[in-house]
Motif scaffolding. Structure first.
Motif, PDB file in Angstrom:
ATOM      1  N   TYR A 110       0.804  -1.215   0.000  1.00 37.68           N
ATOM      2  CA  TYR A 110       0.000   0.000   0.000  1.00 37.68           C
ATOM      3  C   TYR A 110       0.841   1.271   0.000  1.00 37.68           C
ATOM      4  N   ILE A 113       1.937   1.895  -3.566  1.00 36.09           N
ATOM      5  CA  ILE A 113       0.821   2.390  -4.373  1.00 36.09           C
ATOM      6  C   ILE A 113       0.545   3.860  -4.048  1.00 36.09           C
ATOM      7  N   TYR A 114       0.686   4.229  -2.783  1.00 40.94           N
ATOM      8  CA  TYR A 114       0.452   5.619  -2.379  1.00 40.94           C
ATOM      9  C   TYR A 114       1.481   6.545  -3.024  1.00 40.94           C
ATOM     10  N   ILE A 116       2.956   6.057  -5.924  1.00 42.95           N
ATOM     11  CA  ILE A 116       2.563   6.187  -7.336  1.00 42.95           C
ATOM     12  C   ILE A 116       1.413   7.171  -7.484  1.00 42.95           C
ATOM     13  N   TRP A 117       0.484   7.108  -6.557  1.00 50.68           N
ATOM     14  CA  TRP A 117      -0.705   7.962  -6.626  1.00 50.68           C
ATOM     15  C   TRP A 117      -0.352   9.431  -6.384  1.00 50.68           C
TER      16      TRP A 117
END
Length: 288
Positions: A110, A113-114, A116-117
């Motif tokens: 997670y 992914i954060y 990347i976001w």
């Protein structure tokens, strides 16, 4: 999969969603803190914010996983004959493995992914040297990567040896069932003998040779045969049916039966063919 397994998977999905939301809250708080202090300008700042937010979740997540495991593992050790144990084991099994993988997802996947976001919201980097996507602190060294690859190869090799041994055992073990009957029943004027390699039925997969003999002890072909097992428990009933196959010898049938739990079962043997119909009910015990 049974209904109980699906219940465990649904509960696991809810648990993972809840802990994932908490992780996002911690990451958002770290992001907002760095923005308020004017330190959210480069990828290096984003790495520092994500590391700060994710590290603060390590201890609470480990405590939550440990509490769940300590609550569920005793269910797996509960006696099979205890009321409700069979259903609870099916619910607990996917949750035990799921909470462990959920911890890795929350603490390792997670945050990536954060990054990347949130990377899209950063200003253009003014540094001459490009900042790496992942923080160098969490990138394993070459020596550690080599050690990890060796461990992965060792685990894969052990798993492959285990399953190859299982396959060889099932293929090479003796297929002929012989010995004295562990159970004998009478149906009309016929004697039914039940024979296994172990001399008894056990929890799990069983292979049973069923013989129909007349008064003279001669094998008799009775046509189609059915063999069913039932266990009455408080609030529920367990059933287990046998797959019956004819053998090359008339009057002998091979039954494959999977017994879900040990204990006393109500059994029913029946036949239908050119010799007419017949059936009988009796009790048998499956060993653990």
């Amino acid at each position: 999969m049974s209904v109980a397994v699906w219940v465990g998977l649904i509960a696991l999905a809810g648990l993972d969603a809840e802990t994932g939301v908490v992780m996002l809250l911690y990451l958002d708080h770290a992001w907002e803190k760095f923005q308020a202090e004017g330190r959210m300008n480069t990828m290096r700042d984003l790495h520092d914010a994500v590391m700060e937010g994710a590290v603060s979740r390590v201890r609470p997540k480990i405590m939550a996983v440990s509490a769940i495991l300590f609550g569920l593992l005793p269910i797996m050790w509960s006696p099979a004959m205890q009321a409700g144990a069979d259903v609870m084991k099916r619910i607990a099994t996917p949750m035990i493995g799921g909470v462990i993988t959920s911890a890795f997802l929350n603490l390792l996947i997670y945050p990536v992914i954060y990054v990347i976001w949130k990377k899209r919201g950063l200003k253009e980097q003014e540094e001459e040297e490009e900042t790496p996507f992942l923080p160098p602190a969490i990138v394993p060294s070459h020596e550690n990567r080599q050690r990890l690859l060796k461990w992965i190869a060792l685990i894969i090799g052990l798993v492959a040896i285990y399953y190859a041994g299982q396959f060889a055992w099932h293929k090479l073990r003796p297929t002929k069932i012989s010995g004295a009957p562990f159970l004998t029943q009478n149906v009309n004027n016929l004697t039914v003998n039940f024979i296994t390699r172990e001399g008894e039925l056990r929890q799990g997969n069983n292979e049973v040779l069923i013989e129909f003999r007349d008064r003279n002890g001669q094998l008799v072909d009775v046509g189609n045969v059915k063999f069913d097992l039932n266990m009455n428990m408080p609030g529920m009933q367990m059933s287990s049916g046998g797959t019956i196959e004819r053998t090359n010898t008339p009057g002998r049938y091979r039954a494959k039966i999977k017994i879900g739990m040990s204990g006393d079962w109500n059994a029913k043997i029946s036949y239908e063919g050119h010799r007419g119909n017949g059936q009988t009910n009796f009790n048998l015990n499956a060993k653990p």
